[in-house]
Design a protein around this motif. Structure first.
Motif, PDB file in Angstrom:
ATOM      1  N   ALA A  79      28.969  13.998 -29.867  1.00  0.00           N
ATOM      2  CA  ALA A  79      27.596  14.432 -30.148  1.00  0.00           C
ATOM      3  C   ALA A  79      27.374  14.580 -31.654  1.00  0.00           C
ATOM      4  CB  ALA A  79      27.307  15.746 -29.433  1.00  0.00           C
ATOM      5  N   MET A  80      28.335  15.183 -32.327  1.00  0.00           N
ATOM      6  CA  MET A  80      28.199  15.379 -33.777  1.00  0.00           C
ATOM      7  C   MET A  80      28.280  14.045 -34.524  1.00  0.00           C
ATOM      8  SD  MET A  80      27.704  18.600 -34.276  1.00  0.00           S
ATOM      9  CE  MET A  80      28.091  18.865 -35.987  1.00  0.00           C
ATOM     10  N   ARG A  81      29.096  13.147 -34.014  1.00  0.00           N
ATOM     11  CA  ARG A  81      29.222  11.820 -34.622  1.00  0.00           C
ATOM     12  C   ARG A  81      27.883  11.066 -34.529  1.00  0.00           C
ATOM     13  NH1 ARG A  81      33.931   9.294 -36.131  1.00  0.00           N
ATOM     14  NH2 ARG A  81      35.134  10.943 -35.160  1.00  0.00           N
ATOM     15  N   ALA A  82      27.223  11.210 -33.389  1.00  0.00           N
ATOM     16  CA  ALA A  82      25.912  10.575 -33.203  1.00  0.00           C
ATOM     17  C   ALA A  82      24.886  11.148 -34.180  1.00  0.00           C
ATOM     18  CB  ALA A  82      25.435  10.753 -31.762  1.00  0.00           C
ATOM     19  N   ALA A  83      25.080  12.415 -34.543  1.00  0.00           N
ATOM     20  CA  ALA A  83      24.188  13.058 -35.503  1.00  0.00           C
ATOM     21  C   ALA A  83      24.632  12.803 -36.945  1.00  0.00           C
ATOM     22  CB  ALA A  83      24.136  14.558 -35.235  1.00  0.00           C
ATOM     23  N   GLY A  84      25.716  12.062 -37.096  1.00  0.00           N
ATOM     24  CA  GLY A  84      26.193  11.729 -38.436  1.00  0.00           C
ATOM     25  C   GLY A  84      27.149  12.731 -39.045  1.00  0.00           C
ATOM     26  N   HIS A  85      27.646  13.677 -38.253  1.00  0.00           N
ATOM     27  CA  HIS A  85      28.561  14.704 -38.757  1.00  0.00           C
ATOM     28  C   HIS A  85      29.750  14.875 -37.802  1.00  0.00           C
ATOM     29  CE1 HIS A  85      25.589  15.840 -41.743  1.00  0.00           C
ATOM     30  NE2 HIS A  85      24.678  15.935 -40.781  1.00  0.00           N
ATOM     31  N   PRO A  86      30.705  13.940 -37.815  1.00  0.00           N
ATOM     32  CA  PRO A  86      31.850  14.066 -36.902  1.00  0.00           C
ATOM     33  C   PRO A  86      32.699  15.295 -37.237  1.00  0.00           C
ATOM     34  CG  PRO A  86      32.239  12.338 -38.516  1.00  0.00           C
ATOM     35  CD  PRO A  86      30.821  12.798 -38.714  1.00  0.00           C
ATOM     36  N   ILE A  87      33.405  15.785 -36.240  1.00  0.00           N
ATOM     37  CA  ILE A  87      34.288  16.939 -36.433  1.00  0.00           C
ATOM     38  C   ILE A  87      35.597  16.443 -37.049  1.00  0.00           C
ATOM     39  CG2 ILE A  87      35.544  18.804 -35.290  1.00  0.00           C
ATOM     40  CD1 ILE A  87      33.331  18.767 -33.138  1.00  0.00           C
ATOM     41  N   LEU A  88      35.935  17.008 -38.188  1.00  0.00           N
ATOM     42  CA  LEU A  88      37.120  16.600 -38.928  1.00  0.00           C
ATOM     43  C   LEU A  88      38.392  16.941 -38.151  1.00  0.00           C
ATOM     44  CD1 LEU A  88      37.931  15.443 -41.729  1.00  0.00           C
ATOM     45  CD2 LEU A  88      38.187  17.811 -42.484  1.00  0.00           C
ATOM     46  N   GLY A  89      39.280  15.974 -37.994  1.00  0.00           N
ATOM     47  CA  GLY A  89      40.583  16.203 -37.383  1.00  0.00           C
ATOM     48  C   GLY A  89      40.606  16.161 -35.863  1.00  0.00           C
ATOM     49  N   THR A  90      39.534  15.701 -35.247  1.00  0.00           N
ATOM     50  CA  THR A  90      39.483  15.670 -33.780  1.00  0.00           C
ATOM     51  C   THR A  90      40.614  14.848 -33.198  1.00  0.00           C
ATOM     52  OG1 THR A  90      37.088  15.967 -33.750  1.00  0.00           O
ATOM     53  CG2 THR A  90      38.069  15.009 -31.794  1.00  0.00           C
ATOM     54  N   TYR A  91      40.881  13.695 -33.776  1.00  0.00           N
ATOM     55  CA  TYR A  91      41.932  12.815 -33.266  1.00  0.00           C
ATOM     56  C   TYR A  91      43.291  13.520 -33.277  1.00  0.00           C
ATOM     57  CZ  TYR A  91      44.883   8.685 -32.798  1.00  0.00           C
ATOM     58  OH  TYR A  91      45.817   7.782 -32.364  1.00  0.00           O
ATOM     59  N   GLU A  92      43.586  14.240 -34.359  1.00  0.00           N
ATOM     60  CA  GLU A  92      44.855  14.962 -34.482  1.00  0.00           C
ATOM     61  C   GLU A  92      44.963  16.074 -33.445  1.00  0.00           C
ATOM     62  OE1 GLU A  92      44.899  16.642 -38.370  1.00  0.00           O
ATOM     63  OE2 GLU A  92      44.977  14.687 -39.337  1.00  0.00           O
ATOM     64  N   ILE A  93      43.901  16.854 -33.334  1.00  0.00           N
ATOM     65  CA  ILE A  93      43.913  17.992 -32.411  1.00  0.00           C
ATOM     66  C   ILE A  93      44.057  17.505 -30.975  1.00  0.00           C
ATOM     67  CG2 ILE A  93      42.548  19.910 -31.500  1.00  0.00           C
ATOM     68  CD1 ILE A  93      41.269  20.122 -34.328  1.00  0.00           C
ATOM     69  N   VAL A  94      43.329  16.457 -30.622  1.00  0.00           N
ATOM     70  CA  VAL A  94      43.404  15.917 -29.263  1.00  0.00           C
ATOM     71  C   VAL A  94      44.814  15.392 -28.984  1.00  0.00           C
ATOM     72  CG1 VAL A  94      42.576  14.061 -27.752  1.00  0.00           C
ATOM     73  CG2 VAL A  94      40.948  15.464 -28.996  1.00  0.00           C
ATOM     74  N   GLY A  95      45.432  14.748 -29.957  1.00  0.00           N
ATOM     75  CA  GLY A  95      46.796  14.240 -29.784  1.00  0.00           C
ATOM     76  C   GLY A  95      47.807  15.353 -29.557  1.00  0.00           C
ATOM     77  N   LEU A  96      47.714  16.417 -30.340  1.00  0.00           N
ATOM     78  CA  LEU A  96      48.621  17.549 -30.167  1.00  0.00           C
ATOM     79  C   LEU A  96      48.356  18.278 -28.851  1.00  0.00           C
ATOM     80  CD1 LEU A  96      48.666  18.961 -33.816  1.00  0.00           C
ATOM     81  CD2 LEU A  96      50.501  17.725 -32.650  1.00  0.00           C
ATOM     82  N   ALA A  97      47.073  18.434 -28.513  1.00  0.00           N
ATOM     83  CA  ALA A  97      46.723  19.103 -27.257  1.00  0.00           C
ATOM     84  C   ALA A  97      47.194  18.283 -26.053  1.00  0.00           C
ATOM     85  CB  ALA A  97      45.220  19.344 -27.186  1.00  0.00           C
ATOM     86  N   LEU A  98      47.153  16.966 -26.166  1.00  0.00           N
ATOM     87  CA  LEU A  98      47.609  16.112 -25.068  1.00  0.00           C
ATOM     88  C   LEU A  98      49.093  16.335 -24.783  1.00  0.00           C
ATOM     89  CD1 LEU A  98      47.005  13.927 -22.994  1.00  0.00           C
ATOM     90  CD2 LEU A  98      47.463  12.226 -24.769  1.00  0.00           C
ATOM     91  N   ALA A  99      49.868  16.525 -25.828  1.00  0.00           N
ATOM     92  CA  ALA A  99      51.294  16.816 -25.635  1.00  0.00           C
ATOM     93  C   ALA A  99      51.453  18.124 -24.863  1.00  0.00           C
ATOM     94  CB  ALA A  99      52.008  16.899 -26.983  1.00  0.00           C
ATOM     95  N   LEU A 100      50.624  19.109 -25.163  1.00  0.00           N
ATOM     96  CA  LEU A 100      50.672  20.376 -24.432  1.00  0.00           C
ATOM     97  C   LEU A 100      50.255  20.196 -22.980  1.00  0.00           C
ATOM     98  CD1 LEU A 100      49.118  22.841 -27.046  1.00  0.00           C
ATOM     99  CD2 LEU A 100      51.534  22.398 -26.586  1.00  0.00           C
ATOM    100  N   VAL A 101      49.212  19.423 -22.755  1.00  0.00           N
ATOM    101  CA  VAL A 101      48.734  19.182 -21.389  1.00  0.00           C
ATOM    102  C   VAL A 101      49.839  18.573 -20.533  1.00  0.00           C
ATOM    103  CG1 VAL A 101      47.130  17.814 -19.979  1.00  0.00           C
ATOM    104  CG2 VAL A 101      46.305  18.953 -22.036  1.00  0.00           C
TER     105      VAL A 101
END
Length: 162
Positions: free
Chosen positions: A37-59
């Motif tokens: 949603a933020m990317r569509a508004a032109g303001h992506p959330i910084l570090g999303t890819y990293e956080i999702v990758g680390l969280a996936l390991a936890l999942v």
């Protein structure tokens, strides 16, 4: 008596780990939706890819013990269905011993990698999140999984597995 002390302990620990893994999954979902949603508004959330990758390991790591305890994994029951009870017990024990060896190797290597990450100070590129806590956490889950398999072996030979 309803379950051994080990059985009750593993049920509680795996439940807590599963809640942590489920929370990480929920967080990943909300973060990904918010980032889109933020990317569509032109303001992506910084570090999303990293956080999702680390969280996936936890999942994945934190969910393994609960799935094993619930026997929610895929297995080929039709292979052992026709076996006599003693052969079934031997086959189930053999597969659990192989899994113990596998998770011992995985857990040991995760702790080794975690030590390397900790010693070197390796962090994610954007947010500078340390990797070692995730490696240690998933490594601990591997060792808990070993206890789940040991508990399975005990149940198999007591005739309480099915």
């Amino acid at each position: 008596m309803e379950g051994s002390i080990l059985d009750r302990f593993l049920a509680q620990v795996s439940k807590v780990l599963n809640v942590i893994g489920g929370s990480a999954l929920t967080f990943m979902m909300f973060l990904t939706v918010a980032d889109v949603a933020m990317r569509a508004a032109g303001h992506p959330i910084l570090g999303t890819y990293e956080i999702v990758g680390l969280a996936l390991a936890l999942v994945i790591g934190f969910g393994i013990p609960k799935v094993s305890m619930d026997r929610g994994h895929v297995y080929m029951e039709f292979l052992i269905e026709k076996m006599p009870p003693n052969w079934k017990a031997i086959f189930n024990t053999f597969t659990r011993v192989l899994c113990i060896i596998l998770f011992l190797i995985i857990g040991y290597n995760l702790f080794s990698v975690g030590n390397e990450f900790h010693t070197s100070g390796e962090v994610s590129p954007t947010l500078k999140l340390p990797f070692f806590p995730v490696a240690y956490g998933v490594g601990v889950c591997c060792f808990i999984e070993i206890l789940v398999f040991v508990n399975d072996i005990i149940k198999i030979w007591r005739g309480q597995y099915e």
